[in-house]
Design an enzyme around this catalytic site. Sequence first.
Site, PDB file in Angstrom:
ATOM      1  N   TYR A  32       0.827  -1.198   0.000  1.00  6.60           N
ATOM      2  CA  TYR A  32       0.000   0.000   0.000  1.00  6.60           C
ATOM      3  C   TYR A  32       0.861   1.246   0.000  1.00  6.60           C
ATOM      4  CZ  TYR A  32       0.802   0.979   5.005  1.00  6.60           C
ATOM      5  OH  TYR A  32       1.370   1.305   6.214  1.00  6.60           O
ATOM      6  N   ARG A  99      -7.543 -20.773  -1.242  1.00 12.15           N
ATOM      7  CA  ARG A  99      -6.522 -20.552  -0.197  1.00 12.15           C
ATOM      8  C   ARG A  99      -5.371 -21.541  -0.311  1.00 12.15           C
ATOM      9  NH1 ARG A  99      -4.731 -22.068   4.673  1.00 12.15           N
ATOM     10  NH2 ARG A  99      -3.837 -20.412   5.960  1.00 12.15           N
ATOM     11  N   HIS A 101      -0.890 -21.051   0.457  1.00  7.58           N
ATOM     12  CA  HIS A 101       0.159 -20.054   0.707  1.00  7.58           C
ATOM     13  C   HIS A 101       0.898 -19.686  -0.580  1.00  7.58           C
ATOM     14  CE1 HIS A 101      -0.642 -21.122   4.825  1.00  7.58           C
ATOM     15  NE2 HIS A 101       0.266 -20.278   5.285  1.00  7.58           N
ATOM     16  N   GLU A 178      12.695   2.722  13.824  1.00 11.01           N
ATOM     17  CA  GLU A 178      11.719   3.742  13.400  1.00 11.01           C
ATOM     18  C   GLU A 178      10.572   3.706  14.393  1.00 11.01           C
ATOM     19  OE1 GLU A 178       9.767   2.872   9.659  1.00 11.01           O
ATOM     20  OE2 GLU A 178       9.869   0.724  10.006  1.00 11.01           O
TER      21      GLU A 178
HETATM   22  N1  PDD Z   1       2.837   5.247   7.520  1.00 13.16           N
HETATM   23  N2  PDD Z   1       7.537   3.958   8.960  1.00 13.16           N
HETATM   24  C1  PDD Z   1       6.376   3.289   9.021  1.00 13.16           C
HETATM   25  C2  PDD Z   1       6.354   1.954   9.664  1.00 13.16           C
HETATM   26  C3  PDD Z   1       5.203   3.861   8.495  1.00 13.16           C
HETATM   27  O1  PDD Z   1       4.049   3.185   8.530  1.00 13.16           O
HETATM   28  C4  PDD Z   1       5.262   5.163   7.917  1.00 13.16           C
HETATM   29  C5  PDD Z   1       4.065   5.857   7.332  1.00 13.16           C
HETATM   30  C6  PDD Z   1       6.499   5.833   7.882  1.00 13.16           C
HETATM   31  C7  PDD Z   1       6.664   7.200   7.265  1.00 13.16           C
HETATM   32  O2  PDD Z   1       6.648   7.137   5.852  1.00 13.16           O
HETATM   33  P1  PDD Z   1       6.130   8.369   4.976  1.00 13.16           P
HETATM   34  O3  PDD Z   1       6.924   9.541   5.405  1.00 13.16           O
HETATM   35  O4  PDD Z   1       6.415   7.962   3.592  1.00 13.16           O
HETATM   36  O5  PDD Z   1       4.658   8.547   5.267  1.00 13.16           O
HETATM   37  C8  PDD Z   1       7.617   5.200   8.405  1.00 13.16           C
HETATM   38  C9  PDD Z   1       1.663   5.703   6.831  1.00 13.16           C
HETATM   39  C10 PDD Z   1       1.392   7.170   6.924  1.00 13.16           C
HETATM   40  C11 PDD Z   1       0.493   4.821   7.225  1.00 13.16           C
HETATM   41  O6  PDD Z   1       0.711   3.612   7.299  1.00 13.16           O
HETATM   42  O7  PDD Z   1      -0.630   5.319   7.420  1.00 13.16           O
END
Ligand code: PDD
Length: 286
Positions: A32, A99, A101, A178
């Site tokens: 996504y 279904r 895998h 992160e």
């Molecule tokens: N998430 N790390 C993770 C695990 C994330 O899900 C996201 C963003 C980011 C930041 O990426 P970006 O700057 O490209 O939005 C880092 C989005 C916003 C979400 O899942 O809704």
Amino acid sequence: MSIVYLNGEFLPIEEARIPVLDRGFIFGDGVYEVIPVYDRRPFRLHHHLDRLRHSLDGIRLANPLSTAEWETLIGRIVAEAEWEDQGVYLQITRGPAPRDHAFPKTVTPTVFVMATALTTPSAEIVTHGVAAITAADNRWLHCDLKTTSLLANVLLRQLSVDAGCAETILIRDGCLSEGSASNIFMVKDGVVLAPPKSNLMLPGITYDVVLELASSEGLASAVRPITDAELRAADEIWLTSSTKEITAVTTLDGKPVGNGQPGPIFKRMHAAYQTYKHQVMRGKND
Ligand code: PDD
């Protein structure tokens, strides 16, 4: 009523249906993107489409649309939505199949795009920042892929909700990776620090923007591994994402970060980010 795109059709969200055997539902077998849109202009669209290609390659799924087709499709969703500022969500799964895998022999991917209202951080959050907790990063080793298999992120994020906090900051092998849904920066002695891109974190589009803006602001910055101890001794901590933009973390595990208020470098970066956004709205940047 919001119009969404599903497999070639534009229709009201209430009428959009996918088969229960869709591999996105059964296995979380999909990828996504979330693209912020300001004043009906997608922010860094091509960077998001490049990352989408990287995620699709990573799960061995062919890109169902060309760049021009994505642009047209996203353009129509953005034009038809009721809001000026939007978050465009797009998802591609490996599609419906009995279904098993293993990949189905013939694949018809499911393609879904919708827009929602974009809620950027409130004035209260900009002024006072947010609280975060830390947790061990127990996710898989392909965190660079933006996959819909988000259960680990969901459980980690809920830890911060349970603690009354806005984000869970993840530590793997003694180093910062992160946030559960964001990238993390810190500042020490005037230097902006960020962990290097790797398989252990999502290569954030906002992360790139923030590093570019730090450089154009003339700030010293370094991209290198950050230890848990360094994070806890930070003068400032920020989280970045397409929906959170740049947000100051002012409490970590119940202790103040720096003096417990958004720091001076955050304030500069926040202002620079807003200026940059306005340039995007005026069509001066992608
Ligand atoms: N998430 N790390 C993770 C695990 C994330 O899900 C996201 C963003 C980011 C930041 O990426 P970006 O700057 O490209 O939005 C880092 C989005 C916003 C979400 O899942 O809704």
